[in-house]
Design an enzyme around this catalytic site. Sequence first.
Site, PDB file in Angstrom:
ATOM      1  NE  ARG A  97       3.968   4.703  13.613  1.00 15.58           N
ATOM      2  CZ  ARG A  97       4.712   5.307  12.972  1.00 15.58           C
ATOM      3  NH1 ARG A  97       5.208   6.697  13.123  1.00 15.58           N
ATOM      4  NH2 ARG A  97       5.410   4.767  12.188  1.00 15.58           N
ATOM      5  CG  HIS A 124       8.215   0.337  11.755  1.00 13.19           C
ATOM      6  ND1 HIS A 124       7.106   0.358  11.366  1.00 13.19           N
ATOM      7  CD2 HIS A 124       8.716   1.471  11.490  1.00 13.19           C
ATOM      8  CE1 HIS A 124       6.740   1.310  10.645  1.00 13.19           C
ATOM      9  NE2 HIS A 124       7.953   2.112  10.902  1.00 13.19           N
ATOM     10  CD  GLN A 127      11.125   1.939   7.566  1.00  9.70           C
ATOM     11  OE1 GLN A 127      10.307   2.650   7.641  1.00  9.70           O
ATOM     12  NE2 GLN A 127      11.856   2.160   6.574  1.00  9.70           N
ATOM     13  CG  ASP A 216      15.471   3.956  14.081  1.00  9.98           C
ATOM     14  OD1 ASP A 216      15.114   5.060  13.820  1.00  9.98           O
ATOM     15  OD2 ASP A 216      14.795   3.231  14.621  1.00  9.98           O
ATOM     16  CB  CYS A 256      13.436   3.591   9.046  1.00 11.02           C
ATOM     17  SG  CYS A 256      13.656   4.076  10.920  1.00 11.02           S
ATOM     18  NE  ARG A 284       7.312   2.278   5.471  1.00 17.27           N
ATOM     19  CZ  ARG A 284       6.902   2.606   6.615  1.00 17.27           C
ATOM     20  NH1 ARG A 284       7.708   3.462   7.396  1.00 17.27           N
ATOM     21  NH2 ARG A 284       5.597   2.301   7.466  1.00 17.27           N
TER      22      ARG A 284
HETATM   23  N1   CP Z   1       9.913   5.400   9.017  1.00 22.55           N
HETATM   24  C1   CP Z   1       8.591   5.803   9.724  1.00 22.55           C
HETATM   25  O1   CP Z   1       7.913   4.934  10.026  1.00 22.55           O
HETATM   26  O2   CP Z   1       8.506   6.917   9.367  1.00 22.55           O
HETATM   27  P1   CP Z   1       7.189   8.009  10.316  1.00 22.55           P
HETATM   28  O3   CP Z   1       7.412   7.814  11.874  1.00 22.55           O
HETATM   29  O4   CP Z   1       7.160   9.146   9.628  1.00 22.55           O
HETATM   30  O5   CP Z   1       5.805   7.318   9.890  1.00 22.55           O
HETATM   31  N1  NVA Z   2      12.570   3.584  16.427  1.00 21.28           N
HETATM   32  C1  NVA Z   2      11.935   4.760  16.024  1.00 21.28           C
HETATM   33  C2  NVA Z   2      11.402   4.645  14.679  1.00 21.28           C
HETATM   34  C3  NVA Z   2      10.538   5.870  14.088  1.00 21.28           C
HETATM   35  C4  NVA Z   2      10.001   5.240  12.544  1.00 21.28           C
HETATM   36  C5  NVA Z   2      10.780   4.787  16.983  1.00 21.28           C
HETATM   37  O1  NVA Z   2      10.140   3.878  17.554  1.00 21.28           O
HETATM   38  O2  NVA Z   2      10.521   5.902  17.124  1.00 21.28           O
END
Ligand code: CP
Ligand code: NVA
Length: 307
Positions: A97, A124, A127, A216, A256, A284
């Site tokens: 990530r 993502h 997701q 989101d 999400c 997930r």
């Molecule tokens: N939706 C999602 O990716 O959640 P987290 O940031 O908790 O991993």
């Molecule tokens: N768009 C959000 C998603 C978190 C799971 C971010 O990138 O923070």
Amino acid sequence: MRHFLDTVDLSRKELARVMELATQRQETLGWPLADYGVALIFEKPSNRTRQSMEMAVVQLGGHPIFTRGEEVGFDVRESVEDITRILAGYHAMIAARVFDHTVLERMASLNDVPIINMLSDKSHPLQSVADVLTMREEFGSLKGKTVAWIGDYNNVARSLAEACALEGAHIRFGCPKGYGASDIELKRIEALGAASVVQVASATDAADGANAVHTDVFVSMGQEAETERRLRDFAAFQVDENVMAATDRDAIFMHCLPAHRGVEVAADVIDGPASRVVRQAHNRMHAARGVLAFLCEENDITKGDTK
Ligand code: CP
Ligand code: NVA
């Protein structure tokens, strides 16, 4: 070598295969990751992604190793390339990530081990697999269904749109001016196989007759300095009862997570009968297992000797 940096790394047929694998358990999947590790590196916080990926690796017989981004220090402590080459000696795959999507591209370009995107500034994809899985459970098929995205055209939106296009859905974006997809991007999504792609600057117009409404956060991780401006610009884009009233009668609400009640979604909606967010989050893990099993299949990773 096959990686998973974006949803469109998969063809329509391959996404269907990932879905199939996501619904299978150990009895049919076996232990392709037995004797292997999978490195999970997080430059940003996570609840769902970390937990679901760790469990999915375990379910396939592997051993996940979690590391915080600052510990490995991409291009700070050592180069992205050195980190990747070293971890490839210990692990069957590396998942990360990251703030900057190009870090994932540099890792993947070495073709040492499959690289998985666990969220970047661009996309993502894990997701999106869980989102499609959840909507398929609800509707059977997404072909011809209308999926509305309300809010920011961000990483989650891009991956969801790609997945929905591969599934043949109608896609509607309801985004404030300056936060939507570009015309080129709308055309790209349409060309992936969407039944139609429309962008409007109103939440209710986007939701009109929709089968699923997604949103989101308005401020993604890394955008904290823009919070004040974003909250002002997105004020009319909360998914509330009025927005849900415009949808199909049996429409579902998805997010999400993490969510902010009273900001991008009203508490009545996310905690109401149309909400599928808990199921979506649980999916997930199944989605992660499907993606990992698919990458094992494609890259000939079978229960093997440690490296
Ligand atoms: N939706 C999602 O990716 O959640 P987290 O940031 O908790 O991993
Ligand atoms: N768009 C959000 C998603 C978190 C799971 C971010 O990138 O923070």
